[in-house]
Write a protein that holds these residues in place. Structure first.
Motif, PDB file in Angstrom:
ATOM      1  N   GLU A 111      -4.674  -0.358 -10.074  1.00 29.54           N
ATOM      2  CA  GLU A 111      -5.765  -1.044  -9.374  1.00 29.54           C
ATOM      3  C   GLU A 111      -6.586  -1.897 -10.334  1.00 29.54           C
ATOM      4  O   GLU A 111      -7.041  -2.989  -9.984  1.00 29.54           O
ATOM      5  N   TYR A 168       7.937   3.342  -9.440  1.00 29.38           N
ATOM      6  CA  TYR A 168       7.140   2.679  -8.410  1.00 29.38           C
ATOM      7  C   TYR A 168       6.463   1.417  -8.952  1.00 29.38           C
ATOM      8  O   TYR A 168       6.302   0.422  -8.229  1.00 29.38           O
ATOM      9  N   ARG A 192      -2.439   5.296 -10.527  1.00 33.47           N
ATOM     10  CA  ARG A 192      -2.878   4.393  -9.462  1.00 33.47           C
ATOM     11  C   ARG A 192      -4.127   3.633  -9.869  1.00 33.47           C
ATOM     12  O   ARG A 192      -4.253   2.430  -9.597  1.00 33.47           O
ATOM     13  N   GLU A 227      -2.992   9.885  -9.344  1.00 34.65           N
ATOM     14  CA  GLU A 227      -4.304   9.223  -9.311  1.00 34.65           C
ATOM     15  C   GLU A 227      -4.576   8.389 -10.557  1.00 34.65           C
ATOM     16  O   GLU A 227      -5.068   7.261 -10.464  1.00 34.65           O
ATOM     17  N   LYS A 270       0.824  -1.202   0.000  1.00 37.09           N
ATOM     18  CA  LYS A 270       0.000   0.000   0.000  1.00 37.09           C
ATOM     19  C   LYS A 270       0.867   1.265   0.000  1.00 37.09           C
ATOM     20  O   LYS A 270       0.477   2.298  -0.523  1.00 37.09           O
ATOM     21  N   ASN A 271       2.048   1.180   0.579  1.00 37.32           N
ATOM     22  CA  ASN A 271       2.926   2.332   0.649  1.00 37.32           C
ATOM     23  C   ASN A 271       3.362   2.781  -0.739  1.00 37.32           C
ATOM     24  O   ASN A 271       3.564   3.974  -0.974  1.00 37.32           O
ATOM     25  N   LEU A 317       1.569   2.394  -3.636  1.00 41.58           N
ATOM     26  CA  LEU A 317       0.451   2.972  -4.366  1.00 41.58           C
ATOM     27  C   LEU A 317       0.170   4.425  -3.991  1.00 41.58           C
ATOM     28  O   LEU A 317      -0.172   5.236  -4.843  1.00 41.58           O
ATOM     29  N   LYS A 318       0.352   4.772  -2.735  1.00 44.72           N
ATOM     30  CA  LYS A 318      -0.047   6.105  -2.289  1.00 44.72           C
ATOM     31  C   LYS A 318       0.847   7.205  -2.856  1.00 44.72           C
ATOM     32  O   LYS A 318       0.469   8.380  -2.810  1.00 44.72           O
ATOM     33  N   TYR A 319       1.996   6.840  -3.390  1.00 48.66           N
ATOM     34  CA  TYR A 319       2.888   7.849  -3.942  1.00 48.66           C
ATOM     35  C   TYR A 319       2.737   8.023  -5.451  1.00 48.66           C
ATOM     36  O   TYR A 319       3.433   8.837  -6.056  1.00 48.66           O
TER      37      TYR A 319
END
Length: 244
Positions: free
Chosen positions: A42, A75, A38, A35, A27-28, A30-32
């Motif tokens: 997903e 990422y 991401r 949108e 999860k760490n 994805l948050k960076y």
């Protein structure tokens, strides 16, 4: 819903399969990401097969790179590498960690040193001590953090163990690993050191320490037979002391 399920699956795999600690959580990463990227990641979780998900994310990483979305590409390579590693697909994992290192500059979240250590972990998992040594030699000691240095020392010891084929040659790395147990700077990898010593020496003092101090760790689960070591070449071919 599928994304949530896979996150749980990913965490579950971590606790039952592997003692090699990861540089980041799922999860760490994805948050960076932005949108749009991401959401694309997903959507990749609509695949039923985790390997297919990792391959799809790798493809997205290549696309992000072509679109000059540098951090999203970096990422994505890291994320797919971690999934491949959890699946025991160490060649693919190492390749993606290496691409993230070679093609993109350091960012504030993931240093190239940490990613190189991840790549080393993958090479050791498959028993490739030659490549592991080459990668370790690329790490600059001037730029390394304390936690990274702890991993560096541990992985260097693992690399040494990986190439030993005679029991009498275990003495020196065992002495070094024992000395690490006394260092405050090695506390972040102490459970891995203890499990390694227990595995190669069959000395129950190390398993007792794990049960007492690190009962809820992945290593503790292994000691309590609630988990199994990843069936990786490192464990199959690592020389061990004769229990007799």
């Amino acid at each position: 819903m599928r994304l949530k399920f896979f996150i749980l699956f990913f965490i579950f795999c971590f606790f039952i399969t592997n003692i090699f600690s990861f540089s980041s959580s799922f999860k760490n990463i994805l948050k960076y990401m932005n949108e749009d990227s991401r959401k694309k990641i997903e959507n990749a979780f609509n695949e039923n097969n985790p390997e297919d998900i990792a391959k799809e994310i790798t493809s997205m990483a290549q696309s992000f790179s072509e679109q000059n979305k540098i951090l999203d590409a970096r990422y994505s390579y890291i994320l797919s590498a971690e999934i491949f590693e959890q699946l025991g697909l160490y060649n693919e994992a190492q390749k993606n960690y290496s691409v993230a290192i070679a093609n993109f500059a350091n960012d504030k979240i993931f240093s190239n040193t940490s990613l190189t250590l991840n790549a080393v972990r993958c090479t050791l998992s498959r028993g490739d001590f030659v490549t592991a040594e080459i990668l370790l030699n690329t790490i600059s000691k001037e730029e390394i953090t304390e936690n990274e240095n702890a991993k560096f020392k541990l992985y260097s010891a693992w690399q040494w163990l990986c190439k030993i084929d005679k029991e009498e040659d275990l003495h020196e790395p065992i002495v070094i690993l024992k000395s690490y147990l006394e260092l405050d700077t090695m506390i972040t990898v102490k459970p891995q050191i203890l499990l390694t010593l227990f595995y190669i020496t069959n000395d129950s003092q190390y398993s007792h320490i794990i049960e007492k101090i690190f009962p809820n760790s992945p290593e503790g689960a292994i000691i309590k037979n609630n988990a199994k070591l990843m069936p990786a070449p490192f464990w199959f071919f690592c020389t061990r002391q004769d229990s007799n």
